[in-house]
Design an enzyme around this catalytic site. Structure first.
Site, PDB file in Angstrom:
ATOM      1  N   ASP A  43       0.870  -1.161   0.000  1.00 19.21           N
ATOM      2  CA  ASP A  43       0.000   0.000   0.000  1.00 19.21           C
ATOM      3  C   ASP A  43       0.919   1.226   0.000  1.00 19.21           C
ATOM      4  OD1 ASP A  43      -2.078   1.759  -0.014  1.00 19.21           O
ATOM      5  OD2 ASP A  43      -3.185   0.832   1.630  1.00 19.21           O
TER       6      ASP A  43
HETATM    7  C1  BGC Z   1      -5.049   3.278  -0.062  1.00 21.05           C
HETATM    8  C2  BGC Z   1      -5.091   2.250  -1.178  1.00 21.05           C
HETATM    9  C3  BGC Z   1      -4.898   2.937  -2.498  1.00 21.05           C
HETATM   10  C4  BGC Z   1      -3.595   3.694  -2.480  1.00 21.05           C
HETATM   11  C5  BGC Z   1      -3.281   4.421  -3.760  1.00 21.05           C
HETATM   12  C6  BGC Z   1      -3.823   4.167  -0.150  1.00 21.05           C
HETATM   13  O1  BGC Z   1      -3.921   5.236   0.720  1.00 21.05           O
HETATM   14  O2  BGC Z   1      -5.085   2.634   1.179  1.00 21.05           O
HETATM   15  O3  BGC Z   1      -6.297   1.538  -1.153  1.00 21.05           O
HETATM   16  O4  BGC Z   1      -4.945   1.996  -3.535  1.00 21.05           O
HETATM   17  O5  BGC Z   1      -3.641   4.662  -1.448  1.00 21.05           O
HETATM   18  O6  BGC Z   1      -4.114   5.508  -3.929  1.00 21.05           O
END
Ligand code: BGC
Length: 748
Positions: A244
């Site tokens: 993530d």
């Molecule tokens: C989120 C993810 C997301 C990623 C990219 C993170 O803050 O938890 O679900 O895919 O950002 O935007």
């Protein structure tokens, strides 16, 4: 047995991957395993290895972002189909639609030139206040599994990788970047892991996203047990693990486990944990280069499967976005996602012919939701709100009058103060982002996020006075309108100020004094139709007074069209709740044990007793139970027959009859209840289901099979699933409370 041809092509692939790995320099390998833009990895042009281009998210392909700043690029050609949220999709209980929605997501992502789409989000809904519940499917692993597998297959038919997230147990937004979750092994294996296992084993997800949170002391993105032992060794996964954004913290730990691609939110790409800091460790001999080779192999394998490299490069699907077919699939899903919670006196459907004047009350009637919620936000090609849907349906001869009914303070969205950037602010204070860290030396890990949350909650409190003041006139206007109309539809609920990444809801109540308004409204119009758009359960204290209640999750660009077709009976509702709607928040297990929403540490003390498993065991009656949902017709169940085969598998057949005149669909649910189990087990658990379409008066025989794994629990001593011999009650129901047929199967 794998076909010989497949085996040969796998061998060829692995050989070519090895050849590339041998040719790559250390710098080139490092380029490949961390972000070189906010949403893309680094390319190695010399060897024709392209960058891996990713995009959010679950409800469509997100707008283009700048490569090095967390703000949208501001193009006018990146609008897409806005798809129903996973919570909406889950309420359809329709595996074919799950495939279709995955397919649409994939084809549009490919059409926009993406390689990896950061979806689906499949975490267990453990507490109704979790801000991201709207992005997730259910509280039940069986239902999540059944929908996730076809969804992922649908995505990947378009030569786009699904990136199933967030692995694992990402159950709250408070302290989301640092919170440690203590989870016992059995709970992890029985509740939090099964859908991920199915995603990689049954659906063959090309990639998976590590979660932000820690489990039992280690960050998920550098978790040896989770990534090496469970994912790779036990499940045999050979796809790519992507972090993530900002989820990787420690260079050595991330290098030494199966974390293949580090993504983050900062533009100092060379300082990413798996960039220069890793190079130094390798040069000092503290991390063997072979560990990097494994990461590169996993990424190349995904690229190969996506036809980004390899012999099939010229035959890669090209995708398309905003095709009319996507809109149709979206409409079908929206129609099947709206849950009729209550319908006394056949209040619904409304007869359009009898209406000359329709009063529509409530801000959500006219509100657009696509552009919010977090990484699931969408720049929608269009979005039809319920009010537009009703007007489009009724045409020019009916007077549709709208009143907002209650005040919603406006929070302007500015590109410089992007919600996600703000919610990720505290990353600056953790171990990632060297430049930012230097600038903030000494700051506490979650300070930024905590401060933001405190301010947000204070603002909610402050807003209350403004809301109360403005509501006096708005209530009056709405009630006057209601008194004077042939029919009244209230459309309230939540919005992405509440259903939102980065923060959890303060409570389970409807905001903006909606409860007060609904109570007043039901006093003047007891036939008012109470409907909602929202992403997670709310308390409904006036529930007994209302005759009809309809719940819609964020159902995508065709929400309004579907809404009108359900209200006027062109569509017979067939959705059922994929989560419990508690009477009040205090009834939830997390409210009782207090293990939700702490910043640094929570213990999942309830173990398996999450959602209906808890309500069942404690005999607490929720407002609307798991699996509940009404239809404009009624169904009768009969003739359950069970046949045990080889002492392990249970074949069951029963009949379902539509005893009304109107065609409809019934979701039949099969729960297994062990009688006298050797270990403590939930009273009953959903193990299979079917959606049966029936015209009026017709019946159908349903045949389903329960496999021995459907009777199993995780034995922590043996470290495997065990189905004990003995008696099991098989319960066939229209919801988890409304059990219609029972039988006993004896396993030997
Ligand atoms: C989120 C993810 C997301 C990623 C990219 C993170 O803050 O938890 O679900 O895919 O950002 O935007």
């Amino acid at each position: 047995m794998m076909k010989q041809e497949e085996k040969n092509s796998e061998k060829r692939r692995e050989k070519e991957i090895e050849k590339l790995v041998r040719q790559l320099t250390l710098d080139e390998k490092l380029t490949m395993i961390h972000g070189a833009a906010l949403f893309a990895s680094g390319a190695v042009e010399r060897l024709e290895i392209p960058a891996i281009v990713t995009s959010d998210g679950p409800m469509g392909t997100r707008a283009e972002f700048m490569d090095d700043r967390w703000i949208p690029a501001g193009y006018n050609a990146d609008m897409v189909s806005y798809l129903p949220s996973n919570s909406a999709l889950a309420s359809t209980w329709n595996t074919a639609l799950a495939h279709d929605m995955g397919y649409v997501l994939g084809i549009e992502a490919r059409g926009r030139g993406k390689d990896v789409i950061l979806a689906p989000g499949i975490n267990i809904k453990r507490d109704p206040r979790c801000g991201r519940n709207f992005e997730y499917m259910s509280e039940d692993p069986c239902l999540i599994k059944a929908l996730t597998v076809p969804f992922i297959k649908g995505v990947q038919e378009n030569d786009v990788a699904a990136c199933v997230k967030h692995f694992a147990a990402n159950v709250q937004e408070t302290g989301r970047l640092v919170v440690n979750e203590t989870i016992d092994e059995r709970t992890l294996y029985e509740l939090y892991l099964p859908a991920f296992k199915a995603a990689v084993q049954e659906a063959g997800s090309y990639s998976i996203m590590g979660a932000y949170n820690k489990i039992n002391g280690s960050y998920c993105c550098e978790h040896k047990t989770l990534l090496d032992h469970i994912l790779r060794e036990e499940w045999g996964y050979d796809g790519a693990v992507i972090s993530d954004w900002g989820g990787v913290h420690n260079t050595k730990e991330a290098a030494e486990c199966s974390m293949d691609l580090e993504m983050s939110v900062f533009p100092d790409f060379d300082n990413y944990v798996l960039a220069n800091p890793l190079k130094e460790l390798i040069q000092k001999g503290e991390v063997p280069e072979s560990m990097i080779d494994d990461k590169v192999r996993n990424l190349l394998r995904m690229m190969y499967r996506l036809k980004m490299i390899g012999p099939k490069k010229d035959s890669r699907e090209k995708g398309v976005y905003n095709a009319p077919a996507s809109r149709e699939a979206t409409l079908r899903t929206a129609e099947q996602s709206m849950v009729l919670l209550k319908n006394d006196n056949r209040t619904l459907p409304l007869n359009a012919k009898k209406i000359k004047k329709l009063a529509v009350i409530g801000v959500n009637a006219a509100k657009l939701h696509a552009d919010g919620g977090g990484s699931a936000e969408i720049k929608a090609l269009y979005e039809i709100c319920p009010l537009a849907g009703l007007k489009m349906y009724l045409g020019g001869n009916v007077k549709v009058e709208y009143a907002p009914g209650y005040h919603v303070p406006v929070k302007p969205k500015t590109f410089e103060m992007n919600w996600q950037a703000t919610s990720l602010d505290d990353l600056k204070n953790t171990t990632v982002g060297q430049l930012q860290r230097d600038a903030m030396e000494g700051a506490d890990g979650t300070e930024g996020h905590k401060k933001g949350e405190e301010e947000r909650l204070a603002q909610i409190e402050k807003d209350k006075a403004e809301i109360h003041e403005k509501n006096q006139a708005l209530f009056e206007q709405a009630l006057a309108l209601a008194k004077d109309a042939d029919a009244v539809i209230f459309v309230g609920g939540l919005n992405h100020d509440y259903d939102c990444e980065g923060s959890d809801r303060p409570d389970m109540k409807l905001p903006y004094e909606q409860d007060l308004l609904i109570e007043e409204l039901l006093k003047v119009r007891k036939d008012a139709i109470i409907t909602f758009v929202g992403g997670s359960p709310v308390e409904m204290p006036w529930r007994d007074q209302a005759q009809a209640i309809l719940w819609s999750y964020y159902a995508g660009m065709e929400t309004g069209t579907a809404f009108a077709r359900v209200i006027f009976g062109d569509v017979n509702p067939s959705a059922k709740l994929a989560e419990t709607f508690p009477e009040k928040y205090e009834d939830c297990v997390t409210a009782k044990n207090g293990q939700f929403g702490a910043w640094d540490q929570i213990t999942l003390e309830e173990g398996l007793y999450c959602g209906y498993r808890y309500f069942d065991r404690q005999r607490i009656k929720p407002a609307f139970c798991f699996g509940h949902g009404l239809s404009y017709t009624r169904f009768e169940y009969s003739d359950l027959k069970l046949k045990v085969e080889n002492g392990r598998d249970v074949k069951l057949t029963f009949s379902v009859k539509n005893i009304g005149r109107r065609a409809g669909a019934e979701i039949v649910q099969v729960y297994v209840a062990p009688i006298a189990p050797k270990v403590d087990r939930p009273d009953k658990e959903l193990k299979t289901f079917a959606k049966v379409n029936l015209s009026g008066g017709r019946s159908k025989k349903v045949s389903l099979t329960l496999k021995s794994e459907d009777f199993a629990y995780f034995d922590t001593d043996l470290h495997q699933f065990i189905a004990d011999a003995g008696d099991y009650e098989i319960l066939v129901g229209a919801s988890c409370e409304d059990i219609r047929l029972r039988g006993i199967a004896t396993l030997s």
